[in-house]
Design a protein around this motif. Structure first.
Motif, PDB file in Angstrom:
ATOM      1  N   GLY A   1       0.747  -1.299   0.132  1.00  0.00           N
ATOM      2  CA  GLY A   1      -0.110  -0.074  -0.026  1.00  0.00           C
ATOM      3  C   GLY A   1       0.762   1.227   0.203  1.00  0.00           C
ATOM      4  O   GLY A   1       0.315   2.255  -0.740  1.00  0.00           O
ATOM      5  N   LEU A   2       1.944   1.178   0.626  1.00  0.00           N
ATOM      6  CA  LEU A   2       2.840   2.246   0.605  1.00  0.00           C
ATOM      7  C   LEU A   2       3.362   3.005  -0.724  1.00  0.00           C
ATOM      8  O   LEU A   2       2.976   4.114  -1.171  1.00  0.00           O
ATOM      9  CB  LEU A   2       3.914   1.885   1.421  1.00  0.00           C
ATOM     10  N   ALA A   3       3.654   1.951  -1.447  1.00  0.00           N
ATOM     11  CA  ALA A   3       4.042   2.354  -2.839  1.00  0.00           C
ATOM     12  C   ALA A   3       3.077   3.183  -3.586  1.00  0.00           C
ATOM     13  O   ALA A   3       3.285   3.911  -4.385  1.00  0.00           O
ATOM     14  CB  ALA A   3       4.581   0.945  -3.479  1.00  0.00           C
ATOM     15  N   GLY A   4       1.791   2.365  -3.532  1.00  0.00           N
ATOM     16  CA  GLY A   4       0.711   2.870  -4.432  1.00  0.00           C
ATOM     17  C   GLY A   4       0.391   4.419  -3.738  1.00  0.00           C
ATOM     18  O   GLY A   4      -0.088   5.470  -4.600  1.00  0.00           O
ATOM     19  N   TRP A   5       0.322   4.573  -2.442  1.00  0.00           N
ATOM     20  CA  TRP A   5       0.050   5.834  -1.950  1.00  0.00           C
ATOM     21  C   TRP A   5       1.157   6.775  -2.281  1.00  0.00           C
ATOM     22  O   TRP A   5       0.691   8.074  -2.528  1.00  0.00           O
ATOM     23  CB  TRP A   5      -0.138   6.028  -0.369  1.00  0.00           C
ATOM     24  N   LEU A   6       2.360   6.663  -2.195  1.00  0.00           N
ATOM     25  CA  LEU A   6       3.420   7.600  -2.718  1.00  0.00           C
ATOM     26  C   LEU A   6       3.113   8.034  -4.138  1.00  0.00           C
ATOM     27  O   LEU A   6       3.443   9.118  -4.337  1.00  0.00           O
ATOM     28  CB  LEU A   6       4.881   7.088  -2.380  1.00  0.00           C
ATOM     29  N   ALA A   7       2.845   6.903  -4.891  1.00  0.00           N
ATOM     30  CA  ALA A   7       2.543   7.174  -6.490  1.00  0.00           C
ATOM     31  C   ALA A   7       1.428   8.259  -6.597  1.00  0.00           C
ATOM     32  O   ALA A   7       1.292   9.199  -7.299  1.00  0.00           O
ATOM     33  CB  ALA A   7       2.594   5.843  -7.285  1.00  0.00           C
ATOM     34  N   LYS A   8       0.256   7.817  -5.806  1.00  0.00           N
ATOM     35  CA  LYS A   8      -0.830   8.694  -6.044  1.00  0.00           C
ATOM     36  C   LYS A   8      -0.581   9.986  -5.413  1.00  0.00           C
ATOM     37  O   LYS A   8      -1.110  11.021  -5.940  1.00  0.00           O
ATOM     38  CB  LYS A   8      -1.988   7.992  -5.103  1.00  0.00           C
ATOM     39  N   ALA A   9       0.294  10.298  -4.443  1.00  0.00           N
ATOM     40  CA  ALA A   9       0.468  11.656  -3.897  1.00  0.00           C
ATOM     41  C   ALA A   9       1.311  12.388  -4.901  1.00  0.00           C
ATOM     42  O   ALA A   9       1.072  13.583  -5.245  1.00  0.00           O
ATOM     43  CB  ALA A   9       1.306  11.413  -2.575  1.00  0.00           C
ATOM     44  N   GLU A  10       2.205  11.605  -5.476  1.00  0.00           N
ATOM     45  CA  GLU A  10       3.146  12.209  -6.562  1.00  0.00           C
ATOM     46  C   GLU A  10       2.183  12.902  -7.696  1.00  0.00           C
ATOM     47  O   GLU A  10       2.420  13.977  -8.182  1.00  0.00           O
ATOM     48  CB  GLU A  10       4.144  11.250  -7.246  1.00  0.00           C
ATOM     49  N   ARG A  11       1.282  12.038  -8.221  1.00  0.00           N
ATOM     50  CA  ARG A  11       0.245  12.323  -9.279  1.00  0.00           C
ATOM     51  C   ARG A  11      -0.592  13.595  -8.935  1.00  0.00           C
ATOM     52  O   ARG A  11      -0.796  14.321  -9.914  1.00  0.00           O
ATOM     53  CB  ARG A  11      -0.525  11.060  -9.538  1.00  0.00           C
ATOM     54  N   LEU A  12      -0.886  13.330  -7.658  1.00  0.00           N
ATOM     55  CA  LEU A  12      -1.904  14.223  -7.164  1.00  0.00           C
ATOM     56  C   LEU A  12      -1.397  15.798  -7.387  1.00  0.00           C
ATOM     57  O   LEU A  12      -1.943  16.688  -8.007  1.00  0.00           O
ATOM     58  CB  LEU A  12      -2.446  14.443  -5.659  1.00  0.00           C
ATOM     59  N   VAL A  13      -0.201  15.986  -6.845  1.00  0.00           N
ATOM     60  CA  VAL A  13       0.600  17.404  -7.040  1.00  0.00           C
ATOM     61  C   VAL A  13       0.971  17.641  -8.437  1.00  0.00           C
ATOM     62  O   VAL A  13       0.891  18.744  -8.694  1.00  0.00           O
ATOM     63  CB  VAL A  13       1.437  17.563  -5.919  1.00  0.00           C
ATOM     64  N   ALA A  14       1.422  16.731  -9.078  1.00  0.00           N
ATOM     65  CA  ALA A  14       1.721  16.964 -10.531  1.00  0.00           C
ATOM     66  C   ALA A  14       0.544  17.661 -11.144  1.00  0.00           C
ATOM     67  O   ALA A  14       0.703  18.533 -11.763  1.00  0.00           O
ATOM     68  CB  ALA A  14       2.311  15.707 -11.063  1.00  0.00           C
ATOM     69  N   VAL A  15      -0.545  16.526 -11.123  1.00  0.00           N
ATOM     70  CA  VAL A  15      -1.708  17.360 -11.779  1.00  0.00           C
ATOM     71  C   VAL A  15      -2.469  18.541 -11.448  1.00  0.00           C
ATOM     72  O   VAL A  15      -2.642  19.405 -12.187  1.00  0.00           O
ATOM     73  CB  VAL A  15      -2.709  16.125 -11.926  1.00  0.00           C
ATOM     74  N   LEU A  16      -2.492  18.656 -10.156  1.00  0.00           N
ATOM     75  CA  LEU A  16      -3.268  19.680  -9.491  1.00  0.00           C
ATOM     76  C   LEU A  16      -2.169  21.188  -9.414  1.00  0.00           C
ATOM     77  O   LEU A  16      -2.703  22.306  -9.979  1.00  0.00           O
ATOM     78  CB  LEU A  16      -3.429  19.735  -8.100  1.00  0.00           C
ATOM     79  N   TYR A  17      -1.012  20.909  -9.135  1.00  0.00           N
ATOM     80  CA  TYR A  17      -0.240  22.058  -9.051  1.00  0.00           C
ATOM     81  C   TYR A  17       1.008  22.131  -9.774  1.00  0.00           C
ATOM     82  O   TYR A  17       1.733  23.235  -9.737  1.00  0.00           O
ATOM     83  CB  TYR A  17       0.371  22.005  -7.620  1.00  0.00           C
ATOM     84  N   GLY A  18       1.357  21.172 -10.858  1.00  0.00           N
ATOM     85  CA  GLY A  18       2.378  21.301 -11.587  1.00  0.00           C
ATOM     86  C   GLY A  18       3.729  20.960 -10.826  1.00  0.00           C
ATOM     87  O   GLY A  18       4.679  21.313 -11.392  1.00  0.00           O
TER      88      GLY A  18
END
Length: 142
Positions: A56-73
């Motif tokens: 789960g850790l790997a999946g959540w770190l990837a999700k966090a990275e995608r969130l801020v890349a998409v929302l904030y660049g």
């Protein structure tokens, strides 16, 4: 666990929970979209982390990275696991930016780029944290 939940204001700042982890907005925004990824079991050592939580850790770190890349660049994230003052396993997820970002009426500068982020400073304004958390929740569940 109650002290940890209070310190990181999990009841109000949690973005999402699953797979043994909680992703929340970090009370002190070091850079725009700073988050905390914490283990829900309250484990204080890696020996206490289950295989399922590890996946789960790997999946959540990837999700966090995608969130801020998409929302904030954000260009990337730094995930820093210190566990000194707050011993429960958790990561400070710090988005990193090579250029300024304008959001919420503020120009956000990653003053440490490209060096490691500097920790410290006060918690961010409650209204700002509410806005960031709402936007991250919406994007996370989209």
């Amino acid at each position: 666990m109650a002290d940890f939940r209070a310190t990181f204001r999990l009841p109000e700042l949690t973005i999402a929970e699953a797979d043994g982890w909680a992703l929340s907005t970090r009370p002190g925004q070091l850079t725009l979209g700073s988050m905390v990824l914490s283990i829900r079991s309250g484990a204080t050592s890696w020996a206490g982390v289950t295989e399922s939580e590890g996946r789960g850790l790997a999946g959540w770190l990837a999700k966090a990275e995608r969130l801020v890349a998409v929302l904030y660049g954000a260009d990337k994230i730094n995930a820093i696991c210190l566990m000194m003052k707050d011993p429960i396993i958790h990561f400070h997820v710090i988005p990193r930016y090579s250029k300024d970002v304008e959001r919420y009426g503020t120009v956000w500068a990653d003053v440490d780029w490209p060096k490691p982020p500097t920790f410290g400073g006060p918690d961010s304004d409650d209204a700002l944290l509410t806005q960031i958390t709402a936007e991250l929740r919406t994007a996370c569940h989209a």
